[in-house]
Design a protein around this motif. Structure first.
Motif: not given
Length: 205
Positions: A48-54, A56-65, A108-117
């Motif tokens: 897969l490509s690196s995640p990209y976003s316009t 900084s909320t909705a991320y996408r990936f490209n399948n290089m295969d 699209y995909y949302l980036k997960a973060e750790n907030k309070g565990g």
């Protein structure tokens, strides 16, 4: 003796329900199903490509295969550094009381973060009732960036529809945490998701 056993039971229950999200626990790859995500075991490792976003909320990936086509069919994707949750599958795992929410559309995909565990993501949502009864103008005004956390013990995602909803959650689960729910003004103005994130970080690990 009974008091000791009761205290021990609640202590064990609290420990078992403690949240310890860490994106490093998810090896690089594609998690096709919720079960893959729950077991922290990728089902495939395509190129897969690196995640990209316009925004900084909705991320996408490209399948290089597959000629660089957008990769859509997954519950989650780990790029080896961060974990990303697919929006449609996330909504399917909402708590029952959070089902009446719509998003902007698309895959699209949302980036997960750790907030309070907690595993924490954010996106723009609007209640279906606002869209139905208020029309386009009311729907647009009701569209806000909202916070979502994953509750492991319930195996579902909890969307905070507003700050009152979040306040109730904290008062029930973390009554000793002092909350600051002020949105502030001007350059220091915060959206609801930012306020939720800042207050979650007050939870002792």
């Amino acid at each position: 003796m009974k008091k000791f056993l009761l205290l021990s039971f609640f202590s064990i229950s609290f420990i078992s329900f403690a949240q310890h999200f860490n994106s490093a626990d998810y090896p690089k790859g594609v998690y096709e199903t919720y079960e893959d995500f729950r077991m922290k075991t990728p089902s495939q490792t395509p190129n897969l490509s690196s995640p990209y976003s316009t925004d900084s909320t909705a991320y996408r990936f490209n399948n290089m295969d597959d000629k660089g086509k957008k990769f859509k069919k997954a519950f989650a994707i780990s790029d080896g550094k961060n974990l990303y949750i697919q929006i449609v599958n996330l909504i399917k795992k909402f708590n029952s009381e959070d089902k009446g929410q719509s998003y902007d559309g698309g895959i699209y995909y949302l980036k997960a973060e750790n907030k309070g565990g907690y595993l924490f993501v954010k996106d723009y949502f609007v209640s279906n009732s606002a869209a139905m009864w208020g029309g386009l103008i009311a729907s647009a005004s009701a569209r806000r960036k909202k916070a979502v956390i994953f509750e492991e013990e319930k195996e579902s995602f909890n969307l905070f529809k507003n700050l009152k909803d979040f306040q109730t959650f904290m008062e029930v689960n973390y009554p000793n945490v002092s909350l600051d729910l002020e949105k502030k003004k001007g350059d220091q103005k915060l959206d609801e998701a930012e306020i939720v994130a800042q207050n979650l970080e007050k939870i002792s690990s």
